[in-house]
Scaffold this motif. Structure first.
Motif, PDB file in Angstrom:
ATOM      1  N   GLU A  59       1.074  -1.406   0.113  1.00  0.00           N
ATOM      2  CA  GLU A  59       0.033   0.285   0.465  1.00  0.00           C
ATOM      3  C   GLU A  59       1.089   1.678  -0.106  1.00  0.00           C
ATOM      4  O   GLU A  59       0.802   2.177  -0.714  1.00  0.00           O
ATOM      5  CB  GLU A  59      -0.773   0.230   0.759  1.00  0.00           C
ATOM      6  CG  GLU A  59      -1.428   1.056   1.128  1.00  0.00           C
ATOM      7  CD  GLU A  59      -2.968   0.754   2.453  1.00  0.00           C
ATOM      8  OE1 GLU A  59      -4.017   1.670   2.362  1.00  0.00           O
ATOM      9  OE2 GLU A  59      -2.749   0.422   3.271  1.00  0.00           O
ATOM     10  N   LYS A  75      -7.990   6.163  -3.986  1.00  0.00           N
ATOM     11  CA  LYS A  75      -8.501   4.811  -3.039  1.00  0.00           C
ATOM     12  C   LYS A  75     -10.271   4.620  -2.750  1.00  0.00           C
ATOM     13  O   LYS A  75     -10.401   5.528  -1.865  1.00  0.00           O
ATOM     14  CB  LYS A  75      -7.999   4.275  -1.927  1.00  0.00           C
ATOM     15  CG  LYS A  75      -8.275   3.021  -1.272  1.00  0.00           C
ATOM     16  CD  LYS A  75      -6.883   3.378   0.234  1.00  0.00           C
ATOM     17  CE  LYS A  75      -6.755   0.915   0.468  1.00  0.00           C
ATOM     18  NZ  LYS A  75      -5.873   1.602   1.782  1.00  0.00           N
ATOM     19  N   SER A  79      -8.930  -2.332  -0.674  1.00  0.00           N
ATOM     20  CA  SER A  79      -8.230  -2.895  -1.837  1.00  0.00           C
ATOM     21  C   SER A  79      -8.970  -2.862  -3.258  1.00  0.00           C
ATOM     22  O   SER A  79      -7.569  -3.559  -4.091  1.00  0.00           O
ATOM     23  CB  SER A  79      -8.792  -5.195  -1.810  1.00  0.00           C
ATOM     24  OG  SER A  79      -9.852  -4.982  -1.669  1.00  0.00           O
TER      25      SER A  79
END
Length: 88
Positions: A59, A75, A79
């Motif tokens: 990340e 984001k 995920s």
């Protein structure tokens, strides 16, 4: 030295502990993450910690790459990244 043991998980049984009052004791076998062993000698807790550390590094790498791109990666959840064509 070899250990002579039998591992029992996911099962239960009852044991009569007082016959006059018909009092039973229920005994259940539960698996703990620290009891689950892998072929490399690590347990489940250690494996999950390793995976979490790797995911954090990935990340951070994605965020670092995102700052260098001409478009923005947003984001959307834990995920998934969505890319927009807007410049910064």
């Amino acid at each position: 030295m070899a250990v002579n043991e039998q591992i029992v998980t996911g099962r239960k049984f009852r044991k009569l502990i007082d016959e006059t009052s018909k009092l039973w004791q229920r005994i259940s076998f539960w698996t703990k993450a620290s009891d689950v062993e892998f072929n490399d000698g690590k347990n489940l807790e250690e494996k999950i910690n390793e995976l979490n550390n790797k995911l954090e590094k990935i990340e951070k790498s994605i965020i670092a790459i995102n700052t260098d791109l001409p478009f923005k990666a947003v984001k959307t959840n834990s995920s998934t990244f969505d890319f927009t064509s807007k410049t910064r």
